[in-house]
Write a protein that holds these residues in place. Structure first.
Motif, mmCIF file in Angstrom:
data_model
loop_
_atom_site.group_PDB
_atom_site.id
_atom_site.type_symbol
_atom_site.label_atom_id
_atom_site.label_comp_id
_atom_site.label_asym_id
_atom_site.label_seq_id
_atom_site.Cartn_x
_atom_site.Cartn_y
_atom_site.Cartn_z
ATOM 1 N N CYS A 61 -1.513 3.154 8.553
ATOM 2 C CA CYS A 61 -1.638 4.612 8.643
ATOM 3 C C CYS A 61 -2.937 4.902 9.378
ATOM 4 O O CYS A 61 -3.655 3.979 9.779
ATOM 5 C CB CYS A 61 -1.607 5.269 7.254
ATOM 6 S SG CYS A 61 -3.125 5.080 6.304
ATOM 7 N N CYS A 94 -7.939 0.896 7.432
ATOM 8 C CA CYS A 94 -8.731 0.100 6.471
ATOM 9 C C CYS A 94 -9.128 -1.285 6.987
ATOM 10 O O CYS A 94 -10.160 -1.816 6.605
ATOM 11 C CB CYS A 94 -7.930 -0.128 5.193
ATOM 12 S SG CYS A 94 -7.568 1.350 4.276
ATOM 13 N N CYS A 147 0.858 -1.185 0.000
ATOM 14 C CA CYS A 147 0.000 0.000 0.000
ATOM 15 C C CYS A 147 0.890 1.230 0.000
ATOM 16 O O CYS A 147 1.778 1.369 0.843
ATOM 17 C CB CYS A 147 -0.917 0.023 1.216
ATOM 18 S SG CYS A 147 -1.851 1.570 1.284
HETATM 19 S S1 SF4 Z 1 -4.741 1.675 6.596
HETATM 20 FE FE1 SF4 Z 1 -5.325 1.442 4.429
HETATM 21 S S2 SF4 Z 1 -4.360 3.183 3.401
HETATM 22 FE FE2 SF4 Z 1 -3.367 2.974 5.404
HETATM 23 S S3 SF4 Z 1 -1.572 1.669 5.061
HETATM 24 FE FE3 SF4 Z 1 -3.246 0.330 5.637
HETATM 25 S S4 SF4 Z 1 -4.147 -0.344 3.693
HETATM 26 FE FE4 SF4 Z 1 -2.915 1.465 3.272
#
Ligand code: SF4
Length: 375
Positions: free
Chosen positions: A328, A332, A299
Motif C-alpha cells: 500500500c 513500510c 497485513c
Molecule cells: S506497506 Fe506496510 S501497511 Fe502497507 S501493506 Fe505493506 S506492510 Fe502493510
C-alpha cells in the motif's frame, strides 16, 4: 489510492502491533546482538507462541509473527528470562538503537551502545517521538548512513569521534567519555526546538539551526552490504528479511548473531557460509535487488501479495538497480526513495521511478507483466 493507516510508533515486544496474521512482537536485541542461546531461544518461543515466521526489521530488530493475544504474556515471560525485554514499554519505545555490526571485542562501539541504553532507560530520559532513533556507527568507516536514525555517532576521516544530527553534513567532535551525554543533550535540544516535527532531518530542513560545534565534515558511506565473509564472520541475506524458526535455530548453532538494517545477519566467527534453507549467500542473487513488505494477506492493509509479485519481478531488475514492492502507499519496507517502486492499489500496481510508495506514479494500474516490460 486508499490512504494507509499511519500508527506513528514502532511496535515493540511490550507494545506489539496487530497484523493480519496476529500480533507482531518486535524484539530489540540489546547492543544489536543476539547470543547463540538467545537466538535459539527466540526460535523456540516463536515456534511455541507464534506462527513460525520471523522478520528482520529495517532497524535491525527481530519480529515474531502470528502471536495470539493470549500467547503474548507467556512469550514475554520467555523473552524476559533471556534478558531480551526492557523494564517497561516507555523505555522500550525510546530504545531505538542501531549498532554497526562490525565492532570488535574491546573496541568502544559496544560500550557506547550499552551506555546509550542506560541513558535511554533512565526515568529522566526525554519522551522522544516513537520513530526517533540512534545509530552507533563508530567503526572506522560509516555503514549505517542509509538506515533511519536521528542522532548518530560516527568517526571523521581522521578517526575522531563525532556526534551527528541526521540531515546535517558536519559532526561535532566529542570525547569517548562524553559522547553519550552529548547525544542526550542533542536529544534535549531537539525536544525543545522540534515544534511539530518528529524527526531530526525534518526539523533541520525546516530551517532550524543546530547549536554550535557541528563543524567537522562527515565521511560519506561507500560501504554496500552484501553476503559474504568479513573478518568477523559470515554475512548472510534473508529473502524479504523473513526466516522460519528452523532457519534461526540453525544459524544459532553457527554463532552469535549481529543485527543489521539490511535484511542480513552477521553470523559471528563463521568461516564457512552455513548451508541453511532460506539463506541468500550469493551476492548476485536477484532477490537482493528487491524489498517487499508483508503485504496481503498477513497485513490487513495489504492490497496485493507483495512477496510473490516481487519474486516474479526480481530477475528483471537490472544489476545495480533496486525495486521496492509495497502493499500500500505506506511503504513500510523501505524508508525513502528507491530507483523503482511498485505500489499495490485497488486497480493494480502503480510504478514510481526514483520516488516513494506514496508518490505520484509514472504509470498506473499495471499488471506484473506490464511492469516487467517497463523496467
Ligand atoms: S506497506 Fe506496510 S501497511 Fe502497507 S501493506 Fe505493506 S506492510 Fe502493510
Amino acid at each position: 489510492m486508499s490512504a494507509p493507516v499511519v500508527k506513528g510508533y514502532c511496535p515493540g515486544a511490550l507494545r506489539p502491533m496487530m497484523s493480519g496474521d496476529g500480533l507482531v512482537v518486535r524484539v530489540r536485541p540489546f547492543n544489536g546482538r543476539l547470543r547463540r542461546a538467545q537466538a535459539d531461544g527466540i526460535a523456540t518461543l516463536a515456534a511455541a507462541h507464534g506462527n513460525g515466521l520471523i522478520d528482520l526489521s529495517s532497524r535491525g530488530n527481530i519480529q515474531i509473527r502470528g502471536v495470539r493475544e493470549d500467547m503474548h504474556e507467556p512469550l514475554i515471560r520467555g523473552l524476559a528470562a533471556m534478558s531480551l525485554v526492557d523494564a517497561d514499554a516507555e523505555i522500550e519505545g525510546r530504545r531505538n538503537v542501531m549498532v554497526t555490526p562490525f565492532w570488535q571485542t574491546g573496541e568502544e562501539t559496544d560500550g557506547f551502545a550499552a551506555d546509550l541504553t542506560v541513558a535511554l532507560s533512565s526515568p529522566d530520559a526525554p519522551p522522544i517521538p516513537g520513530k526517533f532513533g540512534f545509530a552507533v556507527d563508530t567503526g572506522r568507516v560509516p555503514v549505517l548512513q542509509t538506515a533511519s536514525a536521528d542522532v548518530r555517532m560516527e568517526r571523521d576521516a581522521g578517526g575522531g569521534l563525532i556526534l551527528v544530527a541526521d540531515g546535517f553534513d558536519k559532526g561535532k567532535p566529542v570525547a569517548s567519555e562524553t559522547v553519550v551525554a552529548e547525544a542526550m543533550a542533542l536529544v534535549e535540544w531537539f525536544m525543545q526546538n522540534r515544534g511539530d516535527h518528529k524527526r531530526m532531518a525534518a526539523l533541520l530542513a525546516s530551517g532550524v539551526t543546530l547549536p554550535g560545534g557541528f563543524i567537522v565534515p562527515r565521511q560519506r558511506q561507500v560501504y554496500a552490504p552484501r553476503p559474504g565473509f568479513t573478518p568477523l564472520g559470515a554475512m548472510v541475506g534473508l529473502a524479504f528479511g523473513q526466516l522460519e524458526v528452523k532457519t534461526l535455530a540453525s544459524l544459532a548453532k553457527q554463532g552469535g548473531l549481529r543485527m543489521t538494517p539490511w535484511r542480513m545477519l552477521l553470523v559471528e566467527s563463521a568461516r564457512r557460509l552455513p548451508k541453511v534453507r532460506g539463506l541468500i549467500t550469493d551476492p548476485d542473487d536477484p532477490l537482493l535487488r528487491v524489498v517487499a513488505c508483508t503485504g496481503a494477506p498477513r497485513c490487513s492493509q495489504g492490497l496485493a501479495r507483495t512477496r510473490a509479485t516481487a519474486r516474479t519481478l526480481a530477475p528483471h531488475v537490472p544489476p545495480g538497480s533496486f525495486l521496492h514492492m509495497s502493499g500500500c502507499a505506506k511503504g513500510c519496507a523501505h524508508a525513502g526513495p528507491a530507483p523503482l517502486t511498485v505500489t499495490a492499489t485497488k486497480e493494480g500496481f502503480d510504478l514510481v521511478r526514483r520516488g516513494c510508495a506514496g508518490d505520484a506514479p509514472d504509470a498506473r494500474a499495471l499488471s506484473p507483466e506490464d511492469i516487467i516490460k517497463a523496467i
